[in-house]
Design a protein around this motif. Structure first.
Motif, PDB file in Angstrom:
ATOM      1  N   THR A  12     -82.126   2.559   4.219  1.00 49.44           N
ATOM      2  CA  THR A  12     -82.324   1.366   5.042  1.00 49.44           C
ATOM      3  C   THR A  12     -81.056   0.521   5.111  1.00 49.44           C
ATOM      4  O   THR A  12     -80.669   0.049   6.188  1.00 49.44           O
ATOM      5  CB  THR A  12     -83.485   0.521   4.479  1.00 49.44           C
ATOM      6  OG1 THR A  12     -84.681   1.312   4.478  1.00 49.44           O
ATOM      7  CG2 THR A  12     -83.706  -0.719   5.326  1.00 49.44           C
ATOM      8  N   GLU A  13     -80.401   0.330   3.970  1.00 54.44           N
ATOM      9  CA  GLU A  13     -79.191  -0.490   3.929  1.00 54.44           C
ATOM     10  C   GLU A  13     -78.038   0.170   4.676  1.00 54.44           C
ATOM     11  O   GLU A  13     -77.290  -0.502   5.398  1.00 54.44           O
ATOM     12  CB  GLU A  13     -78.795  -0.763   2.476  1.00 54.44           C
ATOM     13  CG  GLU A  13     -79.761  -1.663   1.730  1.00 54.44           C
ATOM     14  CD  GLU A  13     -79.914  -3.022   2.408  1.00 54.44           C
ATOM     15  OE1 GLU A  13     -78.893  -3.723   2.557  1.00 54.44           O
ATOM     16  OE2 GLU A  13     -81.044  -3.364   2.809  1.00 54.44           O
ATOM     17  N   PHE A  18     -87.876   8.461   7.291  1.00 53.75           N
ATOM     18  CA  PHE A  18     -86.821   7.552   7.765  1.00 53.75           C
ATOM     19  C   PHE A  18     -86.158   8.080   9.032  1.00 53.75           C
ATOM     20  O   PHE A  18     -86.004   7.354  10.021  1.00 53.75           O
ATOM     21  CB  PHE A  18     -85.775   7.370   6.659  1.00 53.75           C
ATOM     22  CG  PHE A  18     -84.490   6.761   7.149  1.00 53.75           C
ATOM     23  CD1 PHE A  18     -84.358   5.381   7.253  1.00 53.75           C
ATOM     24  CD2 PHE A  18     -83.428   7.570   7.538  1.00 53.75           C
ATOM     25  CE1 PHE A  18     -83.167   4.820   7.734  1.00 53.75           C
ATOM     26  CE2 PHE A  18     -82.239   7.019   8.012  1.00 53.75           C
ATOM     27  CZ  PHE A  18     -82.116   5.641   8.105  1.00 53.75           C
ATOM     28  N   ARG A  26     -85.183   5.223  -0.380  1.00 53.21           N
ATOM     29  CA  ARG A  26     -85.603   4.480   0.814  1.00 53.21           C
ATOM     30  C   ARG A  26     -84.715   3.247   1.027  1.00 53.21           C
ATOM     31  O   ARG A  26     -84.302   2.945   2.152  1.00 53.21           O
ATOM     32  CB  ARG A  26     -87.065   4.058   0.673  1.00 53.21           C
ATOM     33  CG  ARG A  26     -88.070   5.166   0.883  1.00 53.21           C
ATOM     34  CD  ARG A  26     -89.481   4.617   0.999  1.00 53.21           C
ATOM     35  NE  ARG A  26     -90.443   5.652   1.354  1.00 53.21           N
ATOM     36  CZ  ARG A  26     -91.137   6.357   0.480  1.00 53.21           C
ATOM     37  NH1 ARG A  26     -90.990   6.116  -0.821  1.00 53.21           N
ATOM     38  NH2 ARG A  26     -91.987   7.291   0.878  1.00 53.21           N
ATOM     39  N   PHE A  27     -84.440   2.530  -0.058  1.00 49.57           N
ATOM     40  CA  PHE A  27     -83.605   1.334   0.028  1.00 49.57           C
ATOM     41  C   PHE A  27     -82.191   1.683   0.509  1.00 49.57           C
ATOM     42  O   PHE A  27     -81.638   1.022   1.397  1.00 49.57           O
ATOM     43  CB  PHE A  27     -83.536   0.650  -1.340  1.00 49.57           C
ATOM     44  CG  PHE A  27     -82.609  -0.527  -1.384  1.00 49.57           C
ATOM     45  CD1 PHE A  27     -82.982  -1.763  -0.857  1.00 49.57           C
ATOM     46  CD2 PHE A  27     -81.348  -0.413  -1.953  1.00 49.57           C
ATOM     47  CE1 PHE A  27     -82.119  -2.842  -0.886  1.00 49.57           C
ATOM     48  CE2 PHE A  27     -80.470  -1.497  -1.996  1.00 49.57           C
ATOM     49  CZ  PHE A  27     -80.859  -2.715  -1.467  1.00 49.57           C
ATOM     50  N   ALA A  67     -78.330   2.271   7.134  1.00 48.17           N
ATOM     51  CA  ALA A  67     -78.681   2.291   8.559  1.00 48.17           C
ATOM     52  C   ALA A  67     -78.324   0.981   9.255  1.00 48.17           C
ATOM     53  O   ALA A  67     -78.083   0.967  10.468  1.00 48.17           O
ATOM     54  CB  ALA A  67     -80.165   2.590   8.731  1.00 48.17           C
ATOM     55  N   LYS A  68     -78.275  -0.106   8.502  1.00 44.38           N
ATOM     56  CA  LYS A  68     -77.907  -1.399   9.084  1.00 44.38           C
ATOM     57  C   LYS A  68     -76.476  -1.393   9.596  1.00 44.38           C
ATOM     58  O   LYS A  68     -76.106  -2.230  10.417  1.00 44.38           O
ATOM     59  CB  LYS A  68     -78.089  -2.515   8.053  1.00 44.38           C
ATOM     60  CG  LYS A  68     -79.539  -2.791   7.668  1.00 44.38           C
ATOM     61  CD  LYS A  68     -79.625  -3.837   6.569  1.00 44.38           C
ATOM     62  CE  LYS A  68     -81.073  -4.096   6.155  1.00 44.38           C
ATOM     63  NZ  LYS A  68     -81.174  -5.080   5.048  1.00 44.38           N
ATOM     64  N   PHE A 110     -85.764   6.651  12.866  1.00 47.38           N
ATOM     65  CA  PHE A 110     -84.431   6.280  13.340  1.00 47.38           C
ATOM     66  C   PHE A 110     -84.087   7.027  14.632  1.00 47.38           C
ATOM     67  O   PHE A 110     -83.510   6.446  15.560  1.00 47.38           O
ATOM     68  CB  PHE A 110     -83.387   6.588  12.261  1.00 47.38           C
ATOM     69  CG  PHE A 110     -82.045   5.960  12.514  1.00 47.38           C
ATOM     70  CD1 PHE A 110     -81.758   4.691  12.034  1.00 47.38           C
ATOM     71  CD2 PHE A 110     -81.076   6.625  13.257  1.00 47.38           C
ATOM     72  CE1 PHE A 110     -80.521   4.098  12.278  1.00 47.38           C
ATOM     73  CE2 PHE A 110     -79.840   6.045  13.509  1.00 47.38           C
ATOM     74  CZ  PHE A 110     -79.564   4.776  13.024  1.00 47.38           C
TER      75      PHE A 110
END
Length: 437
Positions: free
Chosen positions: A201-202, A248, A197-198, A204-205, A252
């Motif tokens: 998320t990172e 996720f 998950r982390f 995707a930034k 998105f």
């Protein structure tokens, strides 16, 4: 730095100016040439001035108005291929048995092969000069083996103290507008779950520079004695991983129009879940990484069955494949038999060479193929996936071979049948089954 010329075509421009094999290419428009990326980039700004140093110490300058100057280099890259500096806990090469040909044990981690052929790189052996060159030339896309966005975990997984620091290079590339395809080789209990998950998320930034993320399950052979203790994914853990990515990617997609992150086909097979439809894959950005291959091949085959106008064919053949693709091949064989009449005996080849955990056709060997088909009635011909061989572009039974160095010609002799390597293309698969061009 200069690169040595291996061959000069007679009567070419360089030949007429006295350049010969053994001479050196020093620069193009006063810019040093270190490798193929430099050469291709600088030669794209024609006309250019090329500077050579002959073996006798003479400087030769030539104005090139097109790319066909007549010189060849010792290797495609012009220098040695960059090897890997990591000792990843999941490295497949470390799981190879002894006694295979030497080239299989070479660990590639060369950024140039990422741009040229789509190889994945870890960034751990990139110099500052190479980073700046990629940004300056705006070479894109780059395929990166990320595995985790947690710096400390990346150090642990790759056994390289610089592996965590190298994650900053991804941000530098993204800020420069370099397109990035990211790969996460997932190991149960290591970089999945909350760590996954982390990482999602990172990464995707950095969208839209990060344009796709593929999650691939670790491949474990039976040759892991003394290596980091890892276990394969099972139905439950594979399903849990799919669910995390689905949670996720659905969010998105609602915000950005694409899913961005995709599980490899193998995750769906392990979880016993139905493969997604074509629209799930957003034009298949990671199909070469095993993401959407099943769906793409299935759809191409069904379309070809509907469009191809061929009379029924009365013959029987055998199609050999790995455990992963076996259910799909059985389905496709039934579909074509209903329309065209070819009897296709689909045979699942078990990977005894590397171990039964390895289910992809691309890692099957000639040894297993021969052992499991020997003395069996195979019909008029034997179809195998071309990826079972080491040269994905060659259908030649004389030159192409399996991972264990058995040639297609040797396999044909052992099995007493013609072998037809078939591309991962639905239309071509159908044509090969029917025996039509």
């Amino acid at each position: 730095m200069a690169v040595i010329i291996n061959e000069v075509k007679p009567f070419s421009k360089c030949w007429f100016f006295g350049v010969r094999a053994g001479d050196k290419l020093i620069s193009i428009d006063s810019k040093e040439v270190d490798d193929v990326l430099d050469y291709d980039f600088y030669m794209s700004f024609l006309p250019v001035e090329m500077e050579f140093l002959t073996s006798k110490g003479k400087t030769v300058r030539i104005k090139a108005t097109d790319e066909n100057v007549g010189i060849k280099f010792e290797t495609f890259l012009m220098d040695k291929q960059h090897s890997c500096r990591n000792k990843c806990i999941f490295c497949f090469i470390d799981q190879l048995p002894k006694g295979m040909r030497e080239s299989l044990y070479f660990k590639d981690d060369d950024s140039r092969l990422s741009f040229l052929f789509g190889n994945y790189v870890t960034l751990t052996n990139l110099t500052e000069h190479e980073i700046e060159r990629i940004i300056a030339m705006h070479i894109s896309p780059v395929n990166i083996s990320v595995h985790t966005m947690n710096p400390e975990l990346r150090v642990k997984m790759m056994n390289n103290k610089n592996a965590g620091k190298c994650l900053s290079i991804i941000k530098r590339f993204a800020d420069a507008g370099i397109k990035i395809n990211a790969q996460l080789v997932l190991c149960p209990g290591v970089n999945d779950g909350e760590e996954l998950r982390f990482s999602l998320t990172e990464l995707a930034k950095m969208y839209p520079s990060v344009q796709s993320i593929a999650a691939v399950p670790v491949g474990l052979t039976k040759f892991r004695d003394g290596l980091y203790p890892l276990k394969p994914y099972d139905k439950q853990t594979a399903g849990e991983t799919i669910d995390i990515i689905e949670e996720f990617s659905s969010k998105f997609k609602a915000e950005n129009g694409i899913r961005l992150a995709y599980p490899a086909d193998e995750f769906f097979l392990l979880a016993g879940r139905e493969m997604p439809q074509e629209e799930y894959y957003d034009e298949y950005p990671q199909i070469d990484n095993g993401v959407g291959l099943w769906t793409s091949l299935r759809d191409e085959f069904y379309e070809a069955v509907n469009e191809l106008d061929t009379k029924p064919v009365n013959k029987e053949i055998t199609l050999a494949t790995g455990k992963g693709a076996y259910p799909l091949m059985c389905e496709l064989a039934r579909v074509q038999e209903e329309k065209f009449g070819v009897k296709v005996n689909v045979v699942e080849i078990i990977n005894n060479f590397f171990g039964e955990n390895i289910t992809v056709a691309g890692l099957l060997t000639g040894t297993d193929l021969i052992a499991q088909l020997k003395d069996k009635p195979l019909g008029d011909c034997l179809l195998i996936p071309l990826v079972m061989t080491i040269d994905y572009t060659s259908h030649s039974t004389d030159k192409n071979k399996f991972l264990d160095d058995i040639t297609l010609k040797q396999a044909e002799k052992e099995l007493n049948i013609k072998i037809v390597p078939t591309q991962n293309d639905g239309t071509q698969l159908l044509k090969n089954i029917l025996g039509v061009e």
